[in-house]
Design a protein around this motif. Structure first.
Motif, PDB file in Angstrom:
ATOM      1  N   TYR A 156      -0.351  -6.523  11.437  1.00 10.49           N
ATOM      2  CA  TYR A 156       0.953  -7.291  11.474  1.00 10.49           C
ATOM      3  C   TYR A 156       1.325  -8.226  10.162  1.00 10.49           C
ATOM      4  N   LYS A 157       0.102  -8.371   9.068  1.00 17.34           N
ATOM      5  CA  LYS A 157       0.432  -8.953   8.169  1.00 17.34           C
ATOM      6  C   LYS A 157      -0.401  -8.287   7.003  1.00 17.34           C
ATOM      7  N   THR A 158       0.249  -8.200   5.776  1.00 17.28           N
ATOM      8  CA  THR A 158      -0.298  -7.519   4.574  1.00 17.28           C
ATOM      9  C   THR A 158      -0.154  -8.377   3.242  1.00 17.28           C
ATOM     10  N   HIS A 159      -1.321  -8.544   2.566  1.00 18.97           N
ATOM     11  CA  HIS A 159      -1.483  -9.100   1.354  1.00 18.97           C
ATOM     12  C   HIS A 159      -1.759  -8.297   0.095  1.00 18.97           C
ATOM     13  N   ARG A 160      -1.231  -8.515  -0.621  1.00 21.30           N
ATOM     14  CA  ARG A 160      -1.153  -7.367  -1.974  1.00 21.30           C
ATOM     15  C   ARG A 160      -2.045  -8.017  -3.202  1.00 21.30           C
ATOM     16  N   ILE A 161      -2.800  -7.156  -3.657  1.00 20.56           N
ATOM     17  CA  ILE A 161      -3.423  -7.699  -4.804  1.00 20.56           C
ATOM     18  C   ILE A 161      -2.899  -6.843  -6.051  1.00 20.56           C
ATOM     19  N   TYR A 162      -2.336  -7.474  -7.221  1.00 22.90           N
ATOM     20  CA  TYR A 162      -1.505  -6.764  -8.273  1.00 22.90           C
ATOM     21  C   TYR A 162      -2.545  -6.855  -9.534  1.00 22.90           C
ATOM     22  N   GLU A 163      -2.133  -5.949 -10.483  1.00 21.26           N
ATOM     23  CA  GLU A 163      -2.677  -5.701 -11.799  1.00 21.26           C
ATOM     24  C   GLU A 163      -1.881  -5.447 -12.993  1.00 21.26           C
ATOM     25  N   ARG A 164      -2.195  -5.734 -14.193  1.00 22.31           N
ATOM     26  CA  ARG A 164      -1.567  -5.170 -15.132  1.00 22.31           C
ATOM     27  C   ARG A 164      -2.417  -5.528 -16.599  1.00 22.31           C
ATOM     28  N   VAL A 165      -2.135  -4.747 -17.566  1.00 24.45           N
ATOM     29  CA  VAL A 165      -2.846  -4.986 -18.704  1.00 24.45           C
ATOM     30  C   VAL A 165      -2.396  -5.992 -19.506  1.00 24.45           C
ATOM     31  N   LEU A 166      -3.035  -6.720 -20.464  1.00 23.88           N
ATOM     32  CA  LEU A 166      -2.595  -7.682 -21.037  1.00 23.88           C
ATOM     33  C   LEU A 166      -2.372  -7.127 -22.665  1.00 23.88           C
TER      34      LEU A 166
END
Length: 373
Positions: free
Chosen positions: A363-373
């Motif tokens: 019932y709940k979702t948390h997301r981890i994000y990523e990107r290059v610098l």
């Protein structure tokens, strides 16, 4: 016009502006749960927080005139980078009004801080230590978060992606009603597994007993999660801090450890959910906040299961069935009406399938994000 101000962590007034901003941002949001103010301030305390023994962090405020309209922390987790052979940063404690130009300015400052240290990638939201809540909420905004897990406005996902991030992974939290009934066959299987494999369930009566076992549970945690994404062994002061936090927030009979002989093979950690009391005391322990928290710990009908694992050499031998059965028995024995199994990584496909088979609600979702610098 947005101005970015780097927080002077030695200036109490600067620290307070950073800590207090979410209280204003979410003042009309019934789901948001404030942190303990003492813990929030400690995150910026370079003398007291164990993170700064081995790593570094910068903190930024977005200002329009004299008004704070956003904040972000950017972490250089040197211990993680050394262990994993990475040159990465984390972003954390991101909060912003619904203005995408403010979000862009905050992320730009975070990127510059990380690049100036030779870092090449950034992911988040990720915190200072194991046990800190992971990710930005992308599903389940109508629900109150589990204790220690972040809540944010729905526009955060769009703002984060606008700054060049993509999804890395999702963590799902599962709702289990206290009225759940496990099939009788499942309960029999769990008991037979214990008998045939020689497993026994350790139960604790006092916090002293729990503290005596805690170093072995930390060792089991390190062994169980060694192959997981971003894993770093919990050791030294970091381990002491996590143990202290765990023992202060749980009750002995809510921690279940499965052993074979003298070896811990699996564990699950339960915590009374005191979020309602944190909302009432607005994160303040004094003068009466601590009384509200202690009262809520005894009366809450919610339990959070946040932390569990099985040693790799015992996976596939039925320890999971024993742990699920222990969760079920905890609900029955303590008469909890609601349970939250907190933040199961979607990459743990086996556990996700097992949870689905038991009929839980993701019932709940948390997301981890990523990107290059």
């Amino acid at each position: 016009m947005v101005q970015i101000h780097e927080v002077d962590t030695g200036d109490p007034r600067d620290v307070e502006r950073f800590v207090q901003f979410p209280f204003r941002l979410y003042r009309d949001c019934p789901q948001w749960v404030p942190p303990l103010l003492s813990s929030a301030r400690k995150q910026l305390d370079r003398q007291r927080h164990s993170f700064y023994r081995h790593s570094d962090a910068g903190f930024f405020l977005a200002l329009q005139g004299n008004e704070v309209v956003g904040r972000i922390a950017v972490l250089e987790p040197r211990k993680r980078n050394t262990y994993r052979g990475r040159k990465g940063a984390f972003f954390y404690l991101f909060e912003v009004i619904e203005d995408i130009t403010v979000a862009r300015a905050l992320f730009s400052a975070a990127f510059d801080w990380a690049r100036s240290r030779g870092l090449e990638e950034i992911s988040g939201p990720e915190g200072f230590a194991a046990g800190d809540g992971l990710g930005a909420l992308v599903k389940g905004f109508e629900h109150r978060p589990a204790m220690g897990i972040s809540y944010n406005h729905a526009y955060y996902d769009r703002f984060i992606q606008d700054s060049g991030f993509r999804k890395q992974t999702d963590y799902h939290s599962c709702y289990v009603p206290g009225t759940i009934e496990l099939p009788e066959r499942f309960c029999r299987v769990a008991e037979k597994v214990k008998e045939r494999r020689g497993f026994r369930v350790l139960r604790f009566r006092t916090k002293a007993e729990l503290r005596a076992m805690a170093p072995r549970v930390v060792d089991a945690y390190n062994a169980a999660f060694a192959e997981n994404r971003e894993f770093v062994p919990v050791t030294g002061e970091d381990a002491e801090r996590i143990v202290d936090r765990m023992i202060s927030l749980t009750q002995p009979d809510l921690v279940k450890v499965v052993a074979k002989g003298d070896e811990i093979v699996g564990f699950v950690l339960g915590f009374p959910d005191i979020s309602a009391a944190l909302q009432r005391c607005r994160g303040r322990l004094y003068p009466f906040g601590w009384m509200l928290l202690m009262w809520e710990m005894r009366r809450t009908r919610w339990i959070n299961f946040n932390g569990g694992g099985i040693l790799p050499q015992y996976q596939g031998l039925g320890v999971n069935a024993v742990l699920y059965y222990e969760i079920y028995k905890t609900l029955q024995e303590r008469r909890f009406l609601h349970a939250d199994i907190v933040q199961v990584n979607e990459q743990n496909a086996k556990m996700m399938q097992e949870m689905e088979a038991l009929g839980v609600d993701f019932y709940k979702t948390h997301r981890i994000y990523e990107r290059v610098l």
